[in-house]
Design a protein around this motif. Structure first.
Motif, PDB file in Angstrom:
ATOM      1  N   ALA A  44       0.775  -1.374   0.157  1.00 14.25           N
ATOM      2  CA  ALA A  44      -0.021   0.097   0.014  1.00 14.25           C
ATOM      3  C   ALA A  44       0.826   1.303   0.024  1.00 14.25           C
ATOM      4  CB  ALA A  44      -0.920  -0.012   1.257  1.00 14.25           C
ATOM      5  N   LEU A  45       1.951   1.512   0.682  1.00 12.64           N
ATOM      6  CA  LEU A  45       3.026   2.436   0.684  1.00 12.64           C
ATOM      7  C   LEU A  45       3.545   2.480  -0.667  1.00 12.64           C
ATOM      8  CD1 LEU A  45       4.520   1.827   4.412  1.00 12.64           C
ATOM      9  CD2 LEU A  45       2.921   3.804   3.577  1.00 12.64           C
ATOM     10  N   MET A  46       3.903   1.435  -1.059  1.00  9.23           N
ATOM     11  CA  MET A  46       4.495   1.597  -2.634  1.00  9.23           C
ATOM     12  C   MET A  46       3.371   2.059  -3.443  1.00  9.23           C
ATOM     13  SD  MET A  46       6.317  -2.283  -2.780  1.00  9.23           S
ATOM     14  CE  MET A  46       6.711  -2.234  -4.418  1.00  9.23           C
ATOM     15  N   LEU A  47       2.233   1.627  -3.639  1.00  6.88           N
ATOM     16  CA  LEU A  47       1.283   2.614  -4.296  1.00  6.88           C
ATOM     17  C   LEU A  47       0.805   3.921  -4.145  1.00  6.88           C
ATOM     18  CD1 LEU A  47      -1.388  -0.712  -4.447  1.00  6.88           C
ATOM     19  CD2 LEU A  47       0.066   0.246  -6.187  1.00  6.88           C
ATOM     20  N   ALA A  48       0.795   4.314  -2.745  1.00  8.95           N
ATOM     21  CA  ALA A  48       0.602   5.734  -2.386  1.00  8.95           C
ATOM     22  C   ALA A  48       1.865   6.443  -2.883  1.00  8.95           C
ATOM     23  CB  ALA A  48       0.366   5.869  -0.793  1.00  8.95           C
ATOM     24  N   PHE A  49       3.085   5.930  -2.616  1.00  6.63           N
ATOM     25  CA  PHE A  49       4.348   6.822  -3.155  1.00  6.63           C
ATOM     26  C   PHE A  49       4.359   6.875  -4.517  1.00  6.63           C
ATOM     27  CE2 PHE A  49       8.776   7.587  -3.746  1.00  6.63           C
ATOM     28  CZ  PHE A  49       9.222   8.493  -2.711  1.00  6.63           C
ATOM     29  N   GLY A  50       3.979   5.919  -5.332  1.00  5.25           N
ATOM     30  CA  GLY A  50       3.951   5.893  -6.849  1.00  5.25           C
ATOM     31  C   GLY A  50       2.977   7.081  -7.421  1.00  5.25           C
ATOM     32  N   LEU A  51       1.671   6.914  -6.584  1.00  2.00           N
ATOM     33  CA  LEU A  51       0.556   7.951  -6.955  1.00  2.00           C
ATOM     34  C   LEU A  51       1.003   9.330  -6.694  1.00  2.00           C
ATOM     35  CD1 LEU A  51      -2.215   8.667  -7.910  1.00  2.00           C
ATOM     36  CD2 LEU A  51      -2.994   7.838  -5.772  1.00  2.00           C
ATOM     37  N   GLY A  52       1.721   9.486  -5.691  1.00  4.56           N
ATOM     38  CA  GLY A  52       2.170  10.826  -5.195  1.00  4.56           C
ATOM     39  C   GLY A  52       3.197  11.314  -6.165  1.00  4.56           C
ATOM     40  N   LEU A  53       4.225  10.357  -6.716  1.00  3.87           N
ATOM     41  CA  LEU A  53       5.149  10.733  -7.537  1.00  3.87           C
ATOM     42  C   LEU A  53       4.235  11.269  -9.043  1.00  3.87           C
ATOM     43  CD1 LEU A  53       8.299   8.663  -6.977  1.00  3.87           C
ATOM     44  CD2 LEU A  53       7.797  11.218  -6.789  1.00  3.87           C
ATOM     45  N   ALA A  54       3.461  10.336  -9.196  1.00  5.65           N
ATOM     46  CA  ALA A  54       2.666  10.650 -10.741  1.00  5.65           C
ATOM     47  C   ALA A  54       1.938  11.878 -10.713  1.00  5.65           C
ATOM     48  CB  ALA A  54       1.853   9.488 -10.974  1.00  5.65           C
ATOM     49  N   LEU A  55       1.251  12.187  -9.349  1.00  6.03           N
ATOM     50  CA  LEU A  55       0.472  13.446  -9.356  1.00  6.03           C
ATOM     51  C   LEU A  55       1.497  14.559  -9.235  1.00  6.03           C
ATOM     52  CD1 LEU A  55      -1.961  12.561  -6.675  1.00  6.03           C
ATOM     53  CD2 LEU A  55      -2.372  13.059  -8.957  1.00  6.03           C
ATOM     54  N   ARG A  56       2.658  14.539  -8.619  1.00  4.98           N
ATOM     55  CA  ARG A  56       3.594  15.482  -8.825  1.00  4.98           C
ATOM     56  C   ARG A  56       4.174  15.753 -10.135  1.00  4.98           C
ATOM     57  NH1 ARG A  56       9.242  15.635  -8.885  1.00  4.98           N
ATOM     58  NH2 ARG A  56      10.244  17.550  -8.029  1.00  4.98           N
TER      59      ARG A  56
END
Length: 86
Positions: A44-56
């Motif tokens: 879940a942390l991996m997915l959240a971090f990836g989503l955060g980077l994509a949004l950035r």
């Protein structure tokens, strides 16, 4: 031809995904079947971090596009002002 452009966000994303995968495998090795909830948390942390980077990345691209459009409008305004003063 290979691009020599270094994308820092992509490097961070690859490093985070690699470290998450290592953590999942390590948890399975150390804890056995008891690792399942912890592996889920890591995933879940991996997915959240990836989503955060994509949004950035999306935000930065949109900001660059807006800045470019704003600069184009400013150049056009200055050109019309100088034409009018001639």
């Amino acid at each position: 031809m290979l691009s020599h452009h270094y994308d820092r966000s992509r490097a961070i994303a690859v490093a985070s995904q690699a470290s998450g995968l290592i953590a999942i495998v390590a948890l399975e090795t150390w804890l056995g079947d008891a690792a399942r909830p912890w592996q889920g948390l890591v995933f879940a942390l991996m997915l959240a971090f990836g989503l955060g980077l994509a949004l950035r990345s999306y935000y930065l691209k949109q900001k660059a596009r807006r800045d470019c459009e704003r600069a184009g409008r400013e150049r056009a305004r200055k050109a019309s002002d100088s034409w009018m003063s001639d």
